[in-house]
Design a protein around this motif. Structure first.
Motif, PDB file in Angstrom:
ATOM      1  N   PRO A 111       0.808  -1.233   0.000  1.00 20.41           N
ATOM      2  CA  PRO A 111       0.000   0.000   0.000  1.00 20.41           C
ATOM      3  C   PRO A 111       0.833   1.271   0.000  1.00 20.41           C
ATOM      4  O   PRO A 111       0.437   2.267  -0.606  1.00 20.41           O
ATOM      5  N   MET A 112       1.999   1.259   0.655  1.00 25.63           N
ATOM      6  CA  MET A 112       2.858   2.446   0.654  1.00 25.63           C
ATOM      7  C   MET A 112       3.342   2.764  -0.752  1.00 25.63           C
ATOM      8  O   MET A 112       3.406   3.944  -1.141  1.00 25.63           O
ATOM      9  N   CYS A 113       3.668   1.743  -1.527  1.00 23.83           N
ATOM     10  CA  CYS A 113       4.091   1.977  -2.912  1.00 23.83           C
ATOM     11  C   CYS A 113       2.949   2.550  -3.746  1.00 23.83           C
ATOM     12  O   CYS A 113       3.155   3.464  -4.560  1.00 23.83           O
ATOM     13  N   ILE A 114       1.745   2.023  -3.551  1.00 21.80           N
ATOM     14  CA  ILE A 114       0.579   2.543  -4.287  1.00 21.80           C
ATOM     15  C   ILE A 114       0.282   3.984  -3.873  1.00 21.80           C
ATOM     16  O   ILE A 114       0.019   4.854  -4.721  1.00 21.80           O
ATOM     17  N   LEU A 115       0.353   4.262  -2.579  1.00 24.24           N
ATOM     18  CA  LEU A 115       0.100   5.617  -2.084  1.00 24.24           C
ATOM     19  C   LEU A 115       1.182   6.580  -2.553  1.00 24.24           C
ATOM     20  O   LEU A 115       0.912   7.769  -2.758  1.00 24.24           O
ATOM     21  N   PHE A 116       2.396   6.091  -2.727  1.00 23.33           N
ATOM     22  CA  PHE A 116       3.465   6.929  -3.273  1.00 23.33           C
ATOM     23  C   PHE A 116       3.103   7.403  -4.679  1.00 23.33           C
ATOM     24  O   PHE A 116       3.268   8.586  -5.013  1.00 23.33           O
ATOM     25  N   GLU A 117       2.613   6.490  -5.493  1.00 26.23           N
ATOM     26  CA  GLU A 117       2.216   6.858  -6.850  1.00 26.23           C
ATOM     27  C   GLU A 117       1.053   7.855  -6.837  1.00 26.23           C
ATOM     28  O   GLU A 117       1.016   8.793  -7.637  1.00 26.23           O
ATOM     29  N   ILE A 118       0.109   7.662  -5.923  1.00 22.58           N
ATOM     30  CA  ILE A 118      -1.013   8.604  -5.809  1.00 22.58           C
ATOM     31  C   ILE A 118      -0.510   9.984  -5.398  1.00 22.58           C
ATOM     32  O   ILE A 118      -0.946  11.012  -5.932  1.00 22.58           O
ATOM     33  N   GLY A 119       0.413  10.011  -4.439  1.00 21.26           N
ATOM     34  CA  GLY A 119       0.964  11.285  -3.993  1.00 21.26           C
ATOM     35  C   GLY A 119       1.713  12.009  -5.092  1.00 21.26           C
ATOM     36  O   GLY A 119       1.582  13.231  -5.248  1.00 21.26           O
ATOM     37  N   VAL A 120       2.487  11.279  -5.881  1.00 24.54           N
ATOM     38  CA  VAL A 120       3.219  11.892  -6.993  1.00 24.54           C
ATOM     39  C   VAL A 120       2.253  12.451  -8.029  1.00 24.54           C
ATOM     40  O   VAL A 120       2.480  13.529  -8.595  1.00 24.54           O
ATOM     41  N   PHE A 121       1.166  11.745  -8.268  1.00 26.67           N
ATOM     42  CA  PHE A 121       0.190  12.202  -9.255  1.00 26.67           C
ATOM     43  C   PHE A 121      -0.444  13.534  -8.833  1.00 26.67           C
ATOM     44  O   PHE A 121      -0.529  14.470  -9.635  1.00 26.67           O
ATOM     45  N   PHE A 122      -0.875  13.625  -7.578  1.00 27.64           N
ATOM     46  CA  PHE A 122      -1.553  14.843  -7.127  1.00 27.64           C
ATOM     47  C   PHE A 122      -0.566  15.967  -6.803  1.00 27.64           C
ATOM     48  O   PHE A 122      -0.960  17.143  -6.812  1.00 27.64           O
ATOM     49  N   ALA A 123       0.676  15.642  -6.540  1.00 26.33           N
ATOM     50  CA  ALA A 123       1.646  16.679  -6.173  1.00 26.33           C
ATOM     51  C   ALA A 123       1.905  17.650  -7.318  1.00 26.33           C
ATOM     52  O   ALA A 123       2.211  18.817  -7.089  1.00 26.33           O
ATOM     53  N   ARG A 124       1.755  17.186  -8.546  1.00 27.32           N
ATOM     54  CA  ARG A 124       2.041  18.058  -9.685  1.00 27.32           C
ATOM     55  C   ARG A 124       1.071  19.229  -9.761  1.00 27.32           C
ATOM     56  O   ARG A 124       1.388  20.270 -10.341  1.00 27.32           O
ATOM     57  N   PHE A 125      -0.119  19.091  -9.163  1.00 26.85           N
ATOM     58  CA  PHE A 125      -1.087  20.185  -9.171  1.00 26.85           C
ATOM     59  C   PHE A 125      -0.726  21.269  -8.159  1.00 26.85           C
ATOM     60  O   PHE A 125      -1.213  22.394  -8.265  1.00 26.85           O
ATOM     61  N   TYR A 126       0.102  20.935  -7.186  1.00 27.38           N
ATOM     62  CA  TYR A 126       0.479  21.901  -6.159  1.00 27.38           C
ATOM     63  C   TYR A 126       1.815  22.563  -6.450  1.00 27.38           C
ATOM     64  O   TYR A 126       2.078  23.649  -5.958  1.00 27.38           O
ATOM     65  N   VAL A 127       2.643  21.928  -7.250  1.00 22.48           N
ATOM     66  CA  VAL A 127       3.936  22.526  -7.566  1.00 22.48           C
ATOM     67  C   VAL A 127       3.753  23.807  -8.352  1.00 22.48           C
ATOM     68  O   VAL A 127       4.379  24.834  -8.080  1.00 22.48           O
ATOM     69  N   GLY A 128       2.844  23.789  -9.330  1.00 21.45           N
ATOM     70  CA  GLY A 128       2.587  24.983 -10.116  1.00 21.45           C
ATOM     71  C   GLY A 128       2.047  26.121  -9.284  1.00 21.45           C
ATOM     72  O   GLY A 128       2.422  27.269  -9.458  1.00 21.45           O
ATOM     73  N   LYS A 129       1.164  25.800  -8.339  1.00 24.28           N
ATOM     74  CA  LYS A 129       0.602  26.833  -7.471  1.00 24.28           C
ATOM     75  C   LYS A 129       1.690  27.466  -6.617  1.00 24.28           C
ATOM     76  O   LYS A 129       1.729  28.674  -6.420  1.00 24.28           O
ATOM     77  N   ARG A 130       2.587  26.635  -6.121  1.00 21.87           N
ATOM     78  CA  ARG A 130       3.663  27.144  -5.275  1.00 21.87           C
ATOM     79  C   ARG A 130       4.563  28.084  -6.060  1.00 21.87           C
ATOM     80  O   ARG A 130       4.924  29.162  -5.585  1.00 21.87           O
ATOM     81  N   ARG A 131       4.919  27.681  -7.285  1.00 22.51           N
ATOM     82  CA  ARG A 131       5.800  28.512  -8.085  1.00 22.51           C
ATOM     83  C   ARG A 131       5.145  29.833  -8.455  1.00 22.51           C
ATOM     84  O   ARG A 131       5.766  30.894  -8.435  1.00 22.51           O
ATOM     85  N   SER A 132       3.858  29.786  -8.813  1.00 22.90           N
ATOM     86  CA  SER A 132       3.167  31.019  -9.169  1.00 22.90           C
ATOM     87  C   SER A 132       3.076  31.961  -7.985  1.00 22.90           C
ATOM     88  O   SER A 132       3.218  33.171  -8.120  1.00 22.90           O
ATOM     89  N   ARG A 133       2.860  31.395  -6.783  1.00 23.11           N
ATOM     90  CA  ARG A 133       2.802  32.230  -5.582  1.00 23.11           C
ATOM     91  C   ARG A 133       4.159  32.875  -5.322  1.00 23.11           C
ATOM     92  O   ARG A 133       4.241  34.048  -4.962  1.00 23.11           O
ATOM     93  N   ASP A 134       5.241  32.113  -5.515  1.00 25.78           N
ATOM     94  CA  ASP A 134       6.573  32.658  -5.292  1.00 25.78           C
ATOM     95  C   ASP A 134       6.890  33.762  -6.283  1.00 25.78           C
ATOM     96  O   ASP A 134       7.497  34.782  -5.933  1.00 25.78           O
ATOM     97  N   GLU A 135       6.467  33.570  -7.553  1.00 25.60           N
ATOM     98  CA  GLU A 135       6.711  34.593  -8.556  1.00 25.60           C
ATOM     99  C   GLU A 135       5.948  35.872  -8.228  1.00 25.60           C
ATOM    100  O   GLU A 135       6.453  36.985  -8.399  1.00 25.60           O
TER     101      GLU A 135
END
Length: 261
Positions: A221-245
């Motif tokens: 389950p940890m491996c499966i949850l890792f993949e889920i986390g990586v999938f959803f993390a990409r939606f937050y990286v852009g928000k973080r960068r835009s906020r920093d800019e």
């Protein structure tokens, strides 16, 4: 001036005490509501093992006071687990004034999702892992060995598994926070996938009892949850960068204003 400096610290300590008292009161209220049913709660937790015991076998209490204190101990732990959303809210209420508006919008969903994932991990352990693990242990017992588990030892065993699975199911939240804060990126995590898989089995070895069966049931389950986390993390990286800019742009504007004057 020294007195003025101590005022914010005192106010923070008072607020912290208030949040701690609210959490403790919530736990006590839940405990008082459940303590009458402590024996029933223990029977519910013990039922996955009882169902797998051979006919005529039962659990035992090797200590005189165990039949009384063990269910009470379990009820207190259950009260803490049930009060987890309230405790997380108190943490949120204490930290929120120091956060930016966009950080508040991120933190609240993470608190809700972390509570859900923790309960999901405990449910996975109870409904999936316990029946499989206890059935495996019961069938592999040597001939002539009577299975008679002590109730206190059983409680320690299942609580360790509950905590292990509850914490391990927080992997997506941890990944999102790491990516959002800029520590890593989804692309870097994908490159490190083989190391993550090995690490999942190592964590399973450290957090679960010393048997390959429980370790595997936690690592997968940890491996499966890792993949889920990586999938959803990409939606937050852009928000973080835009906020920093935006923050950098606003700082540059404020630096240029005095020069124009």
């Amino acid at each position: 001036m020294a007195v003025d400096d101590t005022q914010p610290l005192i106010s923070h300590l008072i607020e912290l005490r208030k949040r701690l008292l609210n959490s403790i009161i919530c736990i006590l209220v839940v405990f008082l509501a459940l303590v009458y049913f402590s024996n029933d709660i223990y029977h519910l937790i013990a039922s996955p093992l009882i169902k797998q015991l051979p006919q005529g076998a039962s659990m035992i209490a090797t200590d005189v006071a165990s039949p009384f204190f063990t269910p009470i101990k379990l009820t207190m732990m259950v009260s803490v687990f049930v009060s987890a959303p309230m405790i997380l809210y108190q943490i949120w209420a204490f930290v929120a004034p120091a956060l930016y508006k966009h950080e508040r919008r991120l933190l609240m969903p993470l608190l809700v999702s972390s509570s859900f994932l923790f309960y999901l991990g405990m449910a996975f352990a109870y409904f999936i892992v316990f029946p499989l693990a206890f059935g495996f242990f019961a069938k592999t017992a040597p001939i002539g060995v009577t299975i008679a588990t002590d109730i206190n030892n059983y409680l320690d065993f299942v609580m360790a598994l509950f905590m292990a699975f509850g914490v391990s199911f927080e992997v997506p939240v941890a990944i999102i926070l790491l990516c959002w804060s800029g520590v890593t990126t989804p692309a870097e995590l994908k490159q490190k996938r083989p190391y993550v898989i090995v690490g999942a089995f190592v964590v399973g070895m450290l957090l679960t009892p010393p048997d390959v069966f429980s370790q595997t049931l936690l690592a997968i389950p940890m491996c499966i949850l890792f993949e889920i986390g990586v999938f959803f993390a990409r939606f937050y990286v852009g928000k973080r960068r835009s906020r920093d800019e935006e923050d950098e742009g606003s700082e540059e504007d404020t630096d240029e204003q005095p020069k124009q004057g």
